[in-house]
Design an enzyme around this catalytic site. Structure first.
Site, PDB file in Angstrom:
ATOM      1  N   SER A   1     -11.237  -5.135   0.285  1.00 18.91           N
ATOM      2  CA  SER A   1     -11.943  -4.088   1.025  1.00 18.91           C
ATOM      3  C   SER A   1     -12.677  -3.162   0.053  1.00 18.91           C
ATOM      4  CB  SER A   1     -10.943  -3.283   1.847  1.00 18.91           C
ATOM      5  OG  SER A   1     -11.588  -2.160   2.402  1.00 18.91           O
TER       6      SER A   1
ATOM      7  N   ASN B   1       0.803  -1.224   0.000  1.00 16.51           N
ATOM      8  CA  ASN B   1       0.000   0.000   0.000  1.00 16.51           C
ATOM      9  C   ASN B   1       0.835   1.272   0.000  1.00 16.51           C
ATOM     10  OD1 ASN B   1       0.276  -1.466   2.627  1.00 16.51           O
ATOM     11  ND2 ASN B   1      -0.272   0.547   3.436  1.00 16.51           N
TER      12      ASN B   1
ATOM     13  N   CYS C   1      -2.607   4.868   8.540  1.00 26.11           N
ATOM     14  CA  CYS C   1      -2.661   4.291   9.873  1.00 26.11           C
ATOM     15  C   CYS C   1      -1.483   4.726  10.725  1.00 26.11           C
ATOM     16  CB  CYS C   1      -2.679   2.778   9.771  1.00 26.11           C
ATOM     17  SG  CYS C   1      -3.657   2.220   8.392  1.00 26.11           S
TER      18      CYS C   1
HETATM   19  C1  LIG Z   1      -6.509  -0.235   3.569  1.00 29.48           C
HETATM   20  C2  LIG Z   1      -5.799  -1.522   3.723  1.00 29.48           C
HETATM   21  C3  LIG Z   1      -6.213  -2.463   4.688  1.00 29.48           C
HETATM   22  C4  LIG Z   1      -7.325  -2.178   5.664  1.00 29.48           C
HETATM   23  O1  LIG Z   1      -8.581  -2.140   5.031  1.00 29.48           O
HETATM   24  P1  LIG Z   1      -9.824  -1.496   5.822  1.00 29.48           P
HETATM   25  O2  LIG Z   1     -10.996  -1.828   4.945  1.00 29.48           O
HETATM   26  O3  LIG Z   1      -9.570  -0.033   5.891  1.00 29.48           O
HETATM   27  O4  LIG Z   1      -9.888  -2.156   7.138  1.00 29.48           O
HETATM   28  C5  LIG Z   1      -5.540  -3.663   4.745  1.00 29.48           C
HETATM   29  N1  LIG Z   1      -4.533  -3.939   3.931  1.00 29.48           N
HETATM   30  C6  LIG Z   1      -4.102  -3.070   2.976  1.00 29.48           C
HETATM   31  C7  LIG Z   1      -2.978  -3.434   2.080  1.00 29.48           C
HETATM   32  C8  LIG Z   1      -4.716  -1.826   2.856  1.00 29.48           C
HETATM   33  O5  LIG Z   1      -4.285  -0.957   1.939  1.00 29.48           O
END
Ligand SMILES: *Cc1c(COP(=O)(O)O)cnc(C)c1O
Length: 386
Positions: free
Chosen positions: A199, A151, A325
């Site tokens: 997600s 990410n 985060c």
């Molecule tokens: C955003 C993200 C998450 C968390 O997803 P949420 O729906 O916000 O809980 C987990 N892993 C990666 C790689 C992300 O980019």
């Protein structure tokens, strides 16, 4: 002044088509999907339709999809669920040093509860070292969890090769595909994974809804106990509007994908070229080509990423220092440290993540404004004297 949003890796605006699909499920279609009267049939069917759509999109069967509250829950469910189900078989888990905190902190939690975790290093482009993976495997290894794409720096991992090794040793394999699903092709059979997290809000769906793909036959303990929903794999009355919205977002995503992928990758490379050419002491983080089409991560020597963000914000430009985060902590990004950046350079990094509405004009404007900001900040920085 028009705002320029370049933080799609943190979240995407919900597509209006998605919102429209959701609305009736707040009002007239309110029946609890578990009830037996006929108004509940509508909501039950809507959930099963969304499940079919998602299953088809990733090459799964609908019985292998469990809806969750998002990427974090899917990661927690996959890792804690397999760890618990296989605790008599072994207590060793393999992951990487560059996972999202939803994976990393879940592994840390398990370490405090009797499990061993190996955190694989990555190379300078952010790709997991495959020879290290082979070396890390033990007789009591029960799970490998390595993300599909990162990410922060966008590096795409060799998930298929990792899966091959996992299969050879009969180890369950989970991948966090939150950054890839809806952006690049994701097929559970091509990737050969047992568990895969997605997600909604990372591909123009609603926030607070996601899914975990669980290959048939995979042993897993539920995370949330209670009612019989989701075939007893995840209790709680279903988030019907969210699930409907997720299904709608999936339907729109693959349609735009291959052209959109190319368009974003072109925008990305043009922007990277401009910035590296016009701003001295700047470097691209992550892999040059094995990279998400919408991810740009650049380090600027001698200044703080946060100061760059605040200055960009004055021009209505939204970007990020990496992970939403960790934005409240002073620790530099664990991902940038893992690819070998020193603390100072890691602190001077900015992530620009593109979306389907991002235009060349927007990026050109950022490329025009940024050199001045960097110059101004460096002139004031005691760290930068060149
Ligand atoms: C955003 C993200 C998450 C968390 O997803 P949420 O729906 O916000 O809980 C987990 N892993 C990666 C790689 C992300 O980019």
């Amino acid at each position: 002044m028009k705002n320029i949003y370049l933080d799609h890796a943190a979240t995407c605006p919900t597509d209006p088509e998605v919102v429209n699909a959701m609305l009736p499920y707040f009002t007239e279609n309110y029946g609890n999907p578990s009830s037996i009267y006929s108004i509940s049939r509508t909501t039950r069917n809507a959930i099963e339709d969304a499940r079919e759509i998602l299953a088809k999109a990733i090459g799964a069967s609908s019985g292998e999809i469990v809806f969750t509250s998002g990427g974090s829950e899917s990661d927690n469910f996959a890792i804690k669920g397999v760890a618990h189900a296989l605790r008599e078989k072994g207590r060793h888990i393999i992951t990487s040093q560059i996972e999202h905190h939803a994976v990393l902190y879940t592994c840390k939690f398990l370490e405090k509860n009797g499990y061993d975790v190996s955190y694989l290093p990555v190379d300078s482009a952010g790709i997991v070292k495959m020879d290290e993976l082979e070396k890390a495997i033990r007789r009591d290894t029960i799970l490998i969890t390595i993300m599909h794409a990162n990410n922060e720096i966008g590096s795409i991992q060799p998930v298929r090769e990792i899966a091959e090794i996992a299969k050879k040793h009969k180890i369950a394999f989970h991948t966090d595909a939150v950054q890839t699903f809806g952006h690049i092709p994701v097929n559970v059979n091509e990737l050969n994974v047992d568990l895969l997290s997605i997600s909604g809000h990372k591909f123009h769906g609603p926030k607070g809804v996601g899914a975990l793909y669980i290959r048939k036959g995979t042993k897993i303990t539920p995370l949330i106990h209670g009612g019989d929903q989701e075939r007893r794999r995840r209790a709680s009355t279903e988030n019907v509007p969210g699930i409907v919205g997720l299904g709608q977002a999936v339907e729109i995503a693959p349609g735009i994908m291959s052209d959109e992928m190319k368009r974003q990758a072109q925008l990305r490379d043009t922007f990277i070229g401009k910035i590296l050419n016009t701003i001295p002491d700047s470097r691209l983080n992550g892999h040059a080509t094995q990279r998400l089409p919408n991810n740009i991560n650049i380090s600027f020597k001698g200044i703080e990423g946060e100061s760059i963000l605040l200055n960009l914000d004055m021009f209505g430009i939204a970007a990020s220092t990496g992970s939403a985060c960790s934005s409240s902590s002073l620790e530099p990004s664990h991902v940038l440290l893992a690819i070998g950046l020193d603390h100072e350079l890691a602190h001077g990094s900015v992530r620009f993540s593109l979306g389907k509405h991002t235009t060349l004009e927007e990026l050109d404007r950022v490329a025009e404004i940024l050199p001045g900001i960097i110059k101004k900040l460096r002139a004031m920085s005691p760290l930068y004297n060149q």
